[in-house]
Design a protein around this motif. Structure first.
Motif, PDB file in Angstrom:
ATOM      1  N   LEU A  17      45.121  28.245 -13.742  1.00 54.22           N
ATOM      2  CA  LEU A  17      44.130  28.581 -12.578  1.00 54.22           C
ATOM      3  C   LEU A  17      42.726  27.546 -13.774  1.00 54.22           C
ATOM      4  CD1 LEU A  17      43.212  30.314 -10.433  1.00 54.22           C
ATOM      5  CD2 LEU A  17      42.103  31.193 -12.170  1.00 54.22           C
ATOM      6  N   ILE A  18      42.541  27.831 -14.316  1.00 51.94           N
ATOM      7  CA  ILE A  18      40.965  26.983 -14.892  1.00 51.94           C
ATOM      8  C   ILE A  18      41.701  25.975 -14.248  1.00 51.94           C
ATOM      9  CG2 ILE A  18      40.013  26.596 -16.474  1.00 51.94           C
ATOM     10  CD1 ILE A  18      40.795  29.308 -17.879  1.00 51.94           C
ATOM     11  N   ASP A  19      42.577  25.363 -14.712  1.00 51.18           N
ATOM     12  CA  ASP A  19      42.955  23.620 -14.488  1.00 51.18           C
ATOM     13  C   ASP A  19      43.309  23.185 -13.009  1.00 51.18           C
ATOM     14  OD1 ASP A  19      42.851  23.678 -17.789  1.00 51.18           O
ATOM     15  OD2 ASP A  19      45.075  23.393 -17.525  1.00 51.18           O
ATOM     16  N   GLU A  20      43.757  24.321 -12.188  1.00 54.00           N
ATOM     17  CA  GLU A  20      44.606  23.667 -11.242  1.00 54.00           C
ATOM     18  C   GLU A  20      43.229  23.963 -10.137  1.00 54.00           C
ATOM     19  OE1 GLU A  20      48.272  24.436 -10.150  1.00 54.00           O
ATOM     20  OE2 GLU A  20      48.991  23.550 -11.930  1.00 54.00           O
ATOM     21  N   GLU A  21      42.880  25.357 -10.098  1.00 56.93           N
ATOM     22  CA  GLU A  21      41.707  25.392  -9.708  1.00 56.93           C
ATOM     23  C   GLU A  21      40.323  26.319  -9.738  1.00 56.93           C
ATOM     24  OE1 GLU A  21      42.444  26.088  -5.902  1.00 56.93           O
ATOM     25  OE2 GLU A  21      45.001  26.245  -6.323  1.00 56.93           O
ATOM     26  N   PRO A  22      39.251  24.618 -10.252  1.00 55.81           N
ATOM     27  CA  PRO A  22      38.043  25.596 -10.971  1.00 55.81           C
ATOM     28  C   PRO A  22      37.300  25.187 -10.070  1.00 55.81           C
ATOM     29  CG  PRO A  22      38.763  23.123 -11.294  1.00 55.81           C
ATOM     30  CD  PRO A  22      39.796  23.583 -10.061  1.00 55.81           C
ATOM     31  N   ALA A  23      37.892  25.828  -8.677  1.00 56.08           N
ATOM     32  CA  ALA A  23      36.526  25.741  -7.555  1.00 56.08           C
ATOM     33  C   ALA A  23      36.729  27.274  -7.093  1.00 56.08           C
ATOM     34  CB  ALA A  23      36.824  24.160  -6.424  1.00 56.08           C
ATOM     35  N   LEU A  24      37.793  27.507  -7.530  1.00 55.42           N
ATOM     36  CA  LEU A  24      37.106  29.321  -7.445  1.00 55.42           C
ATOM     37  C   LEU A  24      36.750  29.956  -7.964  1.00 55.42           C
ATOM     38  CD1 LEU A  24      41.400  29.916  -6.721  1.00 55.42           C
ATOM     39  CD2 LEU A  24      39.163  29.912  -5.045  1.00 55.42           C
ATOM     40  N   LEU A  25      37.243  29.482  -9.847  1.00 57.18           N
ATOM     41  CA  LEU A  25      35.681  30.515 -10.339  1.00 57.18           C
ATOM     42  C   LEU A  25      33.886  29.270 -11.072  1.00 57.18           C
ATOM     43  CD1 LEU A  25      37.647  29.137 -13.580  1.00 57.18           C
ATOM     44  CD2 LEU A  25      37.949  31.443 -11.783  1.00 57.18           C
ATOM     45  N   GLU A  26      34.456  28.011 -10.582  1.00 53.18           N
ATOM     46  CA  GLU A  26      32.859  27.972  -9.877  1.00 53.18           C
ATOM     47  C   GLU A  26      32.022  28.565  -8.790  1.00 53.18           C
ATOM     48  OE1 GLU A  26      33.419  23.693  -9.369  1.00 53.18           O
ATOM     49  OE2 GLU A  26      33.957  23.548 -11.728  1.00 53.18           O
ATOM     50  N   LEU A  27      33.055  28.601  -7.417  1.00 51.19           N
ATOM     51  CA  LEU A  27      32.092  29.351  -6.882  1.00 51.19           C
ATOM     52  C   LEU A  27      31.554  30.866  -6.491  1.00 51.19           C
ATOM     53  CD1 LEU A  27      34.384  27.581  -4.032  1.00 51.19           C
ATOM     54  CD2 LEU A  27      32.478  27.677  -4.188  1.00 51.19           C
ATOM     55  N   GLY A  28      32.564  31.771  -7.626  1.00 52.07           N
ATOM     56  CA  GLY A  28      32.204  33.409  -7.468  1.00 52.07           C
ATOM     57  C   GLY A  28      33.487  33.953  -6.945  1.00 52.07           C
ATOM     58  N   VAL A  29      34.396  33.289  -6.156  1.00 52.94           N
ATOM     59  CA  VAL A  29      35.773  34.071  -5.570  1.00 52.94           C
ATOM     60  C   VAL A  29      35.486  35.707  -6.459  1.00 52.94           C
ATOM     61  CG1 VAL A  29      36.047  32.519  -4.620  1.00 52.94           C
ATOM     62  CG2 VAL A  29      37.707  33.046  -6.192  1.00 52.94           C
ATOM     63  N   GLY A  30      35.913  36.505  -5.853  1.00 54.22           N
ATOM     64  CA  GLY A  30      36.216  38.192  -5.529  1.00 54.22           C
ATOM     65  C   GLY A  30      37.724  37.902  -6.787  1.00 54.22           C
ATOM     66  N   GLU A  31      37.494  38.822  -7.233  1.00 57.64           N
ATOM     67  CA  GLU A  31      38.263  39.418  -8.312  1.00 57.64           C
ATOM     68  C   GLU A  31      39.943  39.438  -7.733  1.00 57.64           C
ATOM     69  OE1 GLU A  31      40.449  44.001 -10.469  1.00 57.64           O
ATOM     70  OE2 GLU A  31      37.855  43.611  -9.697  1.00 57.64           O
ATOM     71  N   PRO A  32      39.802  40.265  -6.627  1.00 53.80           N
ATOM     72  CA  PRO A  32      41.203  40.386  -5.407  1.00 53.80           C
ATOM     73  C   PRO A  32      42.060  38.371  -5.186  1.00 53.80           C
ATOM     74  CG  PRO A  32      39.878  41.137  -3.991  1.00 53.80           C
ATOM     75  CD  PRO A  32      38.825  40.665  -5.782  1.00 53.80           C
ATOM     76  N   THR A  33      41.266  37.706  -4.898  1.00 50.95           N
ATOM     77  CA  THR A  33      41.386  35.720  -4.295  1.00 50.95           C
ATOM     78  C   THR A  33      41.699  35.358  -6.111  1.00 50.95           C
ATOM     79  OG1 THR A  33      39.846  35.615  -3.416  1.00 50.95           O
ATOM     80  CG2 THR A  33      40.951  33.979  -3.822  1.00 50.95           C
ATOM     81  N   ILE A  34      41.320  35.514  -7.063  1.00 48.90           N
ATOM     82  CA  ILE A  34      41.771  35.353  -8.221  1.00 48.90           C
ATOM     83  C   ILE A  34      42.948  35.897  -8.961  1.00 48.90           C
ATOM     84  CG2 ILE A  34      41.302  35.235 -11.397  1.00 48.90           C
ATOM     85  CD1 ILE A  34      39.043  33.451  -9.616  1.00 48.90           C
ATOM     86  N   SER A  35      43.500  36.981  -8.999  1.00 48.00           N
ATOM     87  CA  SER A  35      43.824  37.685  -8.907  1.00 48.00           C
ATOM     88  C   SER A  35      45.631  37.407  -8.464  1.00 48.00           C
ATOM     89  CB  SER A  35      44.075  39.085  -9.269  1.00 48.00           C
ATOM     90  OG  SER A  35      43.510  39.589  -7.958  1.00 48.00           O
ATOM     91  N   GLN A  36      45.320  37.224  -6.811  1.00 42.31           N
ATOM     92  CA  GLN A  36      46.666  37.102  -5.742  1.00 42.31           C
ATOM     93  C   GLN A  36      46.902  35.641  -6.586  1.00 42.31           C
ATOM     94  OE1 GLN A  36      47.407  38.463  -3.876  1.00 42.31           O
ATOM     95  NE2 GLN A  36      49.308  36.835  -3.654  1.00 42.31           N
ATOM     96  N   HIS A  37      45.818  34.514  -7.620  1.00 43.89           N
ATOM     97  CA  HIS A  37      46.461  33.273  -7.392  1.00 43.89           C
ATOM     98  C   HIS A  37      46.968  33.196  -9.274  1.00 43.89           C
ATOM     99  CE1 HIS A  37      44.459  31.404  -4.575  1.00 43.89           C
ATOM    100  NE2 HIS A  37      44.378  30.479  -5.293  1.00 43.89           N
ATOM    101  N   ILE A  38      46.644  33.827  -9.742  1.00 39.81           N
ATOM    102  CA  ILE A  38      47.451  33.904 -11.057  1.00 39.81           C
ATOM    103  C   ILE A  38      48.815  34.946 -10.756  1.00 39.81           C
ATOM    104  CG2 ILE A  38      47.510  35.314 -13.765  1.00 39.81           C
ATOM    105  CD1 ILE A  38      44.245  35.152 -13.324  1.00 39.81           C
ATOM    106  N   ALA A  39      48.744  35.760  -9.368  1.00 40.45           N
ATOM    107  CA  ALA A  39      49.519  36.297  -9.469  1.00 40.45           C
ATOM    108  C   ALA A  39      50.687  35.253  -9.198  1.00 40.45           C
ATOM    109  CB  ALA A  39      49.823  37.863  -8.896  1.00 40.45           C
ATOM    110  N   GLY A  40      50.425  34.595  -7.945  1.00 39.06           N
ATOM    111  CA  GLY A  40      51.912  33.297  -7.763  1.00 39.06           C
ATOM    112  C   GLY A  40      51.783  32.303  -8.227  1.00 39.06           C
ATOM    113  N   TYR A  41      51.010  32.733  -9.816  1.00 35.19           N
ATOM    114  CA  TYR A  41      51.503  31.638 -10.695  1.00 35.19           C
ATOM    115  C   TYR A  41      52.869  32.194 -11.956  1.00 35.19           C
ATOM    116  CZ  TYR A  41      47.790  28.569 -10.265  1.00 35.19           C
ATOM    117  OH  TYR A  41      47.131  27.858  -8.628  1.00 35.19           O
ATOM    118  N   ILE A  42      52.954  33.844 -12.164  1.00 33.43           N
ATOM    119  CA  ILE A  42      53.300  34.161 -12.881  1.00 33.43           C
ATOM    120  C   ILE A  42      54.625  34.563 -12.132  1.00 33.43           C
ATOM    121  CG2 ILE A  42      53.618  36.941 -13.380  1.00 33.43           C
ATOM    122  CD1 ILE A  42      50.554  37.088 -13.997  1.00 33.43           C
ATOM    123  N   ARG A  43      54.270  34.429 -11.065  1.00 28.60           N
ATOM    124  CA  ARG A  43      55.886  34.521  -9.712  1.00 28.60           C
ATOM    125  C   ARG A  43      56.512  33.920  -9.898  1.00 28.60           C
ATOM    126  NH1 ARG A  43      52.174  36.693  -5.630  1.00 28.60           N
ATOM    127  NH2 ARG A  43      52.345  38.984  -5.999  1.00 28.60           N
TER     128      ARG A  43
END
Length: 71
Positions: A17-43
């Motif tokens: 997530l940090i390497d491929e989606e840094p804009a999400l963290l820079e934009l300060g998106v909410g927890e649901p967005t972050i957790s959904q991306h991480i869940a996708g990578y885990i899947r």
């Protein structure tokens, strides 16, 4: 699946997530967005016989209870 394997998968998902989606963290998106991306990578990293549920709301054997102040 062993605990060490699960930890490694989660750590790789967070790094991805940090390497491929840094804009999400820079934009300060909410927890649901972050957790959904991480869940996708885990899947992608776990056997198809397992599932990932970002809405799991348990604390041990009981449901998590949100303590809100009275209205």
């Amino acid at each position: 699946m062993r605990r060490t394997e699960v930890i490694a998968i989660v750590e790789r998902a967070v790094k991805r997530l940090i390497d491929e989606e840094p804009a999400l963290l820079e934009l300060g998106v909410g927890e649901p967005t972050i957790s959904q991306h991480i869940a996708g990578y885990i899947r992608e990293a776990i056997p198809k016989s397992l599932s990932v549920d970002v809405e799991y709301n348990r604390h041990g054997t009981g449901a998590k209870i949100l303590q809100l102040p009275p209205k």
